[in-house]
Design a protein around this motif. Structure first.
Motif, PDB file in Angstrom:
ATOM      1  N   MET A 161       0.811  -1.207   0.000  1.00  0.00           N
ATOM      2  CA  MET A 161       0.000   0.000   0.000  1.00  0.00           C
ATOM      3  C   MET A 161       0.855   1.272   0.000  1.00  0.00           C
ATOM      4  O   MET A 161       0.616   2.218  -0.742  1.00  0.00           O
ATOM      5  CB  MET A 161      -0.910  -0.010   1.234  1.00  0.00           C
ATOM      6  CG  MET A 161      -2.099   0.876   1.089  1.00  0.00           C
ATOM      7  SD  MET A 161      -2.702   1.413   2.669  1.00  0.00           S
ATOM      8  CE  MET A 161      -1.511   2.623   3.108  1.00  0.00           C
ATOM      9  N   VAL A 162       1.880   1.224   0.842  1.00  0.00           N
ATOM     10  CA  VAL A 162       2.759   2.404   0.962  1.00  0.00           C
ATOM     11  C   VAL A 162       3.493   2.668  -0.351  1.00  0.00           C
ATOM     12  O   VAL A 162       3.604   3.814  -0.793  1.00  0.00           O
ATOM     13  CB  VAL A 162       3.752   2.187   2.127  1.00  0.00           C
ATOM     14  CG1 VAL A 162       4.906   3.166   2.047  1.00  0.00           C
ATOM     15  CG2 VAL A 162       3.043   2.343   3.455  1.00  0.00           C
ATOM     16  N   THR A 213       4.476  -5.286  -6.349  1.00  0.00           N
ATOM     17  CA  THR A 213       3.255  -4.462  -6.414  1.00  0.00           C
ATOM     18  C   THR A 213       3.310  -3.454  -7.540  1.00  0.00           C
ATOM     19  O   THR A 213       2.348  -3.269  -8.288  1.00  0.00           O
ATOM     20  CB  THR A 213       3.070  -3.711  -5.069  1.00  0.00           C
ATOM     21  OG1 THR A 213       3.167  -4.636  -4.016  1.00  0.00           O
ATOM     22  CG2 THR A 213       1.742  -2.978  -5.037  1.00  0.00           C
ATOM     23  N   LEU A 214       4.446  -2.755  -7.618  1.00  0.00           N
ATOM     24  CA  LEU A 214       4.560  -1.683  -8.604  1.00  0.00           C
ATOM     25  C   LEU A 214       4.646  -2.261 -10.011  1.00  0.00           C
ATOM     26  O   LEU A 214       5.440  -3.151 -10.265  1.00  0.00           O
ATOM     27  CB  LEU A 214       5.807  -0.833  -8.324  1.00  0.00           C
ATOM     28  CG  LEU A 214       5.751   0.020  -7.048  1.00  0.00           C
ATOM     29  CD1 LEU A 214       7.088   0.687  -6.798  1.00  0.00           C
ATOM     30  CD2 LEU A 214       4.641   1.055  -7.130  1.00  0.00           C
ATOM     31  N   GLY A 220       2.357   0.592 -15.219  1.00  0.00           N
ATOM     32  CA  GLY A 220       1.281   1.603 -15.185  1.00  0.00           C
ATOM     33  C   GLY A 220       1.305   2.476 -13.949  1.00  0.00           C
ATOM     34  O   GLY A 220       0.631   3.502 -13.896  1.00  0.00           O
ATOM     35  N   ASP A 221       2.048   2.058 -12.923  1.00  0.00           N
ATOM     36  CA  ASP A 221       2.190   2.915 -11.735  1.00  0.00           C
ATOM     37  C   ASP A 221       3.341   3.896 -11.913  1.00  0.00           C
ATOM     38  O   ASP A 221       3.229   5.074 -11.591  1.00  0.00           O
ATOM     39  CB  ASP A 221       2.490   2.051 -10.483  1.00  0.00           C
ATOM     40  CG  ASP A 221       1.343   1.156 -10.105  1.00  0.00           C
ATOM     41  OD1 ASP A 221       0.192   1.611 -10.214  1.00  0.00           O
ATOM     42  OD2 ASP A 221       1.602  -0.007  -9.726  1.00  0.00           O
ATOM     43  N   VAL A 222       4.455   3.364 -12.404  1.00  0.00           N
ATOM     44  CA  VAL A 222       5.699   4.154 -12.419  1.00  0.00           C
ATOM     45  C   VAL A 222       5.723   5.160 -13.575  1.00  0.00           C
ATOM     46  O   VAL A 222       6.014   6.342 -13.370  1.00  0.00           O
ATOM     47  CB  VAL A 222       6.936   3.211 -12.499  1.00  0.00           C
ATOM     48  CG1 VAL A 222       8.223   4.016 -12.531  1.00  0.00           C
ATOM     49  CG2 VAL A 222       6.937   2.248 -11.326  1.00  0.00           C
ATOM     50  N   LEU A 223       5.393   4.688 -14.776  1.00  0.00           N
ATOM     51  CA  LEU A 223       5.556   5.547 -15.947  1.00  0.00           C
ATOM     52  C   LEU A 223       4.695   6.821 -15.896  1.00  0.00           C
ATOM     53  O   LEU A 223       5.218   7.930 -16.084  1.00  0.00           O
ATOM     54  CB  LEU A 223       5.307   4.766 -17.232  1.00  0.00           C
ATOM     55  CG  LEU A 223       5.816   5.463 -18.491  1.00  0.00           C
ATOM     56  CD1 LEU A 223       7.340   5.560 -18.497  1.00  0.00           C
ATOM     57  CD2 LEU A 223       5.327   4.752 -19.735  1.00  0.00           C
TER      58      LEU A 223
END
Lengths: 257, 251
Positions: free
Chosen positions: B79-80, B181-182, B185-188
């Motif tokens: 989550m964090v 988790t990452l 689509g989260d990072v870019l």
């Protein structure tokens, strides 16, 4: 030499060509008509002082000449170029031949004296080798008597020294015309006199033509070949220091009292 | 008032558009660009690093009790990491840079304007927009994403320490969970939006400084309004970014 001796450079305008020709110049800020049909000629090798009250449009006049402001109407020819017709790159080339000394000196305070002087050289790629750039920088600094300040920051210099460095930066491109905006304002009388004599030396050494905006009558007396009185947006009186100082016109007389 | 706001928006848009026209003109002021990258990147490194570390630590400590209540303490790293990488680290980095860099550019250029240094560049035959604005905007556009990526890493490390205050999570377990988790689509999207954050921070700071007037009071106002407007624009861009990622089904 007497510090307040009148500039006695022999100057006869019919023998020389005009480097700046201004005709019918108008400039207003809202309802305030600053320049109102001004005509003016600056001849080669001449030091011309423009005198006038504060807010009479003297600084506006030289900012129009250098292309920092656009006139509302009229023509301004500098070295045979109509500055209103020049695009930005043509204006940049023309500005190499016209130096401008700002009232506030406008030294780049994040740069050393050397970098301040190198700046216009590097912009125009005039001297590409480091040795040549260094030689020109040192020559300009020697001309103003401050070669030891080369690696100092502007904040470390006194008001008079800053003025001299600003003058060195103006000189480094060897301009044909120099526009001085109140060069001795804010300086003590002795430093003011030194700067005035420096301006005179520059005129003699490089045969520059200059327009000098000044309220300092001692400076005017030293540097002026010709004085123009700017009154109500027009040149109302022209003459040498001596001619204007004995003028009967009250508007002129009050400047010399 | 409304009319003035629209005029200001128009002027900012024109100023921002000029950046691209000047950018493609030849003779890039490379040394000034590198100097600005150093000032913007290196000088903000410690501030961004410390803030990101504290944010990672605090978010982890504060999230833990809620997850414990639902018996989902093991999900803490997951989550964090999503919160930090997707949202908190880029936005906090941008807000710090808006405060530090945006106000610095506004004050520096404003001071140059009122002391006629910008006019001195014109009379030296230099285009001050190209020399001062293009280099600074390029530097903020490039450096803020780099700072944000660094902030991601540091805040995740802060999260690791936060997770170990009340429990024991091994180094390997924490980072395995984070990287499991990452996803792309989260990072870019979070990196892409930081380029826009950098661009607006540079443009607004430069615009306010370049159009500064009324002496030293005007310089103060330029610095102040540069921070306010660029911070607001950071949130607006963030809002648009989340809408776009939502439409693209990346959330």
């Amino acid at each position: 030499m007497d510090g307040t001796a009148v500039n006695t450079n022999i100057f006869t305008k019919p023998d020389r060509d005009a480097v700046i020709t201004i005709r019918n110049l108008y400039k207003s800020f809202g309802d305030n008509k600053v320049l109102n049909g001004l005509d003016l000629d600056l001849y080669r090798g001449e030091n011309m002082v423009v005198l006038g009250k504060s807010g009479s449009g003297k600084s506006v006049l030289i900012k129009i000449i250098i292309g920092l402001m656009r006139p509302d109407n009229g023509s301004v020819h500098v070295l045979n170029h109509d500055i209103c017709q020049l695009n930005s790159s043509q204006l940049d080339k023309m500005r190499v031949k016209v130096g401008f000394l700002f009232q506030s000196n406008a030294l780049y305070d994040s740069m050393t004296v050397r970098e301040n002087l190198e700046f216009p050289l590097r912009r125009h790629w005039i001297k590409t080798t480091k040795e040549e750039v260094n030689r020109l920088v040192m020559e300009a600094l020697k001309n103003v008597g401050l070669p030891h300040t080369v690696d100092m920051m502007p904040s470390e210099l006194s008001g008079g020294m800053r003025k001299r460095i600003a003058l060195a930066r103006t000189l480094i491109l060897k301009p044909e015309i120099i526009l001085y905006d109140e060069p001795t304002t804010g300086l003590d009388p002795i430093t003011g006199k030194e700067i005035s004599h420096l301006m005179l030396d520059i005129q003699k050494k490089y045969n520059t033509s200059s327009i000098i905006i000044s309220h300092d009558i001692n400076c005017v007396k030293i540097v002026a070949n010709r004085i123009v009185m700017l009154i109500d947006g027009k040149c109302e009186a022209t003459g040498t220091y001596h001619e204007l100082s004995i003028s009967k016109d009250n508007r002129v007389k009050q400047f010399f009292e | 008032m409304v009319k003035e706001i629209f005029i200001e928006i128009g002027l900012i848009t024109r100023f921002a558009g000029r950046f691209f026209r000047e950018l493609i003109k030849p003779q890039l002021e490379f040394s000034e660009f590198v100097r600005q990258c150093f000032f913007i990147g290196n000088k903000s490194l410690s501030l961004v690093g410390i803030t990101a570390f504290i944010m990672g630590l605090v978010i982890t400590i504060q999230s833990r009790p809620t997850l414990v209540e639902f018996g989902a303490e093991a999900w803490l790293p997951k989550m964090v990491s999503v919160s930090l990488v997707r949202e908190i680290a880029p936005v906090i980095t941008a807000l710090i840079c808006a405060g530090k860099i945006g106000s610095g550019i506004g004050a520096e250029l404003g001071s140059m304007k009122v002391t006629e240094q910008i006019d001195a560049m014109y009379v030296s035959g230099t285009n001050p927009y190209k020399f001062l604005v293009v280099t600074r905007v390029m530097a903020t556009t490039l450096m803020i994403p780099i700072l944000a990526i660094m902030a991601d890493g540091v805040s995740l490390y802060g999260g690791y320490l936060g997770a170990n205050i009340h429990g024991i999570v091994s180094w390997d377990l924490y980072w395995n969970q984070v990287f499991d988790t990452l996803v792309f689509g989260d990072v870019l999207p979070s990196i892409i939006k930081t380029f826009f954050f950098g661009y607006v921070i540079g443009i607004i700071g430069s615009y306010k400084g370049f159009n500064s007037n009324r002496g030293t009071e005007g310089v103060g106002q330029s610095a102040n309004s540069a921070v306010v407007i660029s911070s607001l624009l950071v949130f607006i861009i963030d809002l648009l970014a989340v809408q776009i990622t939502d439409v693209l089904n990346l959330n």
